[in-house]
Design a protein around this motif. Sequence first.
Motif, PDB file in Angstrom:
ATOM      1  N   MET A   1      40.075  43.824  37.497  1.00 19.81           N
ATOM      2  CA  MET A   1      41.072  44.760  37.972  1.00 19.81           C
ATOM      3  C   MET A   1      41.012  46.030  37.133  1.00 19.81           C
ATOM      4  N   SER A   2      41.704  47.072  37.608  1.00 22.89           N
ATOM      5  CA  SER A   2      41.840  48.325  36.872  1.00 22.89           C
ATOM      6  C   SER A   2      43.305  48.549  36.559  1.00 22.89           C
ATOM      7  N   LEU A   3      43.586  49.198  35.431  1.00 19.62           N
ATOM      8  CA  LEU A   3      44.963  49.472  35.039  1.00 19.62           C
ATOM      9  C   LEU A   3      45.328  50.914  35.361  1.00 19.62           C
ATOM     10  N   PRO A   4      46.570  51.171  35.751  1.00 19.04           N
ATOM     11  CA  PRO A   4      47.008  52.537  36.055  1.00 19.04           C
ATOM     12  C   PRO A   4      47.085  53.372  34.790  1.00 19.04           C
ATOM     13  N   GLN A   5      47.014  54.697  34.947  1.00 19.04           N
ATOM     14  CA  GLN A   5      47.060  55.577  33.793  1.00 19.04           C
ATOM     15  C   GLN A   5      48.485  55.821  33.309  1.00 19.04           C
ATOM     16  N   GLN A   6      49.466  55.399  34.087  1.00 20.97           N
ATOM     17  CA  GLN A   6      50.856  55.493  33.658  1.00 20.97           C
ATOM     18  C   GLN A   6      51.233  54.204  32.940  1.00 20.97           C
ATOM     19  N   SER A   7      51.794  54.333  31.747  1.00 23.89           N
ATOM     20  CA  SER A   7      52.115  53.153  30.960  1.00 23.89           C
ATOM     21  C   SER A   7      53.145  52.272  31.655  1.00 23.89           C
ATOM     22  N   LYS A   8      52.938  50.966  31.562  1.00 21.04           N
ATOM     23  CA  LYS A   8      53.866  50.000  32.128  1.00 21.04           C
ATOM     24  C   LYS A   8      54.130  48.910  31.105  1.00 21.04           C
TER      25      LYS A   8
ATOM     26  N   HIS B   1      30.015  39.833  31.126  1.00 17.83           N
ATOM     27  CA  HIS B   1      29.487  40.639  32.224  1.00 17.83           C
ATOM     28  C   HIS B   1      28.808  39.757  33.275  1.00 17.83           C
ATOM     29  N   VAL B   2      28.113  38.718  32.836  1.00 18.47           N
ATOM     30  CA  VAL B   2      27.530  37.774  33.797  1.00 18.47           C
ATOM     31  C   VAL B   2      28.637  37.090  34.587  1.00 18.47           C
ATOM     32  N   ALA B   3      29.691  36.657  33.898  1.00 19.84           N
ATOM     33  CA  ALA B   3      30.808  35.991  34.566  1.00 19.84           C
ATOM     34  C   ALA B   3      31.477  36.912  35.570  1.00 19.84           C
TER      35      ALA B   3
ATOM     36  N   GLU C   1      29.398  37.247  38.703  1.00 16.55           N
ATOM     37  CA  GLU C   1      29.438  36.044  39.530  1.00 16.55           C
ATOM     38  C   GLU C   1      30.749  35.952  40.316  1.00 16.55           C
ATOM     39  N   VAL C   2      31.845  36.295  39.668  1.00 13.28           N
ATOM     40  CA  VAL C   2      33.144  36.265  40.355  1.00 13.28           C
ATOM     41  C   VAL C   2      33.187  37.305  41.478  1.00 13.28           C
ATOM     42  N   GLN C   3      32.618  38.472  41.222  1.00 10.85           N
ATOM     43  CA  GLN C   3      32.565  39.496  42.269  1.00 10.85           C
ATOM     44  C   GLN C   3      31.670  39.052  43.422  1.00 10.85           C
ATOM     45  N   ARG C   4      30.597  38.357  43.098  1.00 15.23           N
ATOM     46  CA  ARG C   4      29.653  37.935  44.130  1.00 15.23           C
ATOM     47  C   ARG C   4      30.226  36.820  44.994  1.00 15.23           C
TER      48      ARG C   4
ATOM     49  N   THR D   1      37.030  29.581  43.714  1.00 11.87           N
ATOM     50  CA  THR D   1      37.964  29.485  42.594  1.00 11.87           C
ATOM     51  C   THR D   1      37.464  28.524  41.512  1.00 11.87           C
ATOM     52  N   ALA D   2      36.746  27.473  41.907  1.00  7.90           N
ATOM     53  CA  ALA D   2      36.223  26.538  40.914  1.00  7.90           C
ATOM     54  C   ALA D   2      35.231  27.229  39.989  1.00  7.90           C
ATOM     55  N   LEU D   3      34.381  28.075  40.561  1.00  6.47           N
ATOM     56  CA  LEU D   3      33.421  28.833  39.752  1.00  6.47           C
ATOM     57  C   LEU D   3      34.158  29.757  38.793  1.00  6.47           C
TER      58      LEU D   3
END
Length: 274
Positions: A1-8, A100-102, A105-108, A113-115
């Motif tokens: 995921m990406s985080l917003p530039q506004q602090s939360k 980075h490998v993990a 793989e998750v993106q692919r 969910t098991a992977l």
Amino acid sequence: MSLPQQSKRHQHSFHQLVVGLEGTTEFEIAGKGSWVDSGKGCLVPSDCSHYFCGCGENRIWVVNIPLNGSSSHISPEIVERLFNQPGYFELDPELRQLIHVAAREVQRFPHNTALAQHLAVSFMLAVGERIQSIANVKTCVGPLVKYNGELGINASNSKLPNAPLDFCRLESYVERHLHQKISIIQLARQACLSPSHFHAVFKAQSGLTPHQYVTQLRIQRAKALLTTTSLSLIDIAQQAGFSSQSALTHALKQKTGQTPGQLRKWSHSACPSM
């Protein structure tokens, strides 16, 4: 995921392990602030209130660990030891490669969910082997400054520091690296501040954003090369750190109202040969 530039700010009833993949994010956990990038991660115990924000484009890997002990892949003792207190940790080359490998793989295989669970547990175990206990964070980075105005914070944390930035050091660093891409992370490290903290302090003390400041120095270098050398525009663009000749032309036109050719022609006509 990406985080917003506004602090939360939030907290949750599960442990969380966060690792940077791309760009930079900033966290404050239990009053200790630091940035998380591709070489760093953080451990957030359950119910631990924390602030977070992204610094420009960013991507992080987040592992949520439930407290009910339902996972048969990792023992509760390991989880308890790993999250006995909040903290930050460095990623060695092997951990960076593993994460980075993990992530790839998750993106692919996003629906497997098991992977995803097995990859997350493997990474946690590898981190646990390297970290016997998370000690107090030793970092030059202080609490977050880039807070949302709606967040309740102490007045001492809401003010920018009075100590002036060392602009001579910053300018010297930029001048030495103008031919390269210069990130706010690199500049922030020269001031021993987190990226968003540095951005706020720099803007308050100079009236410019760090990007505007670097661009200003790039333009000054380009103008000097145009008026004192016979270098080609491609060479000047490279030495001043512009991505291309067209980028150089656009920047000069925007800031000076003149093209590189016009600036060079004007300088030659203003200083005729004897």
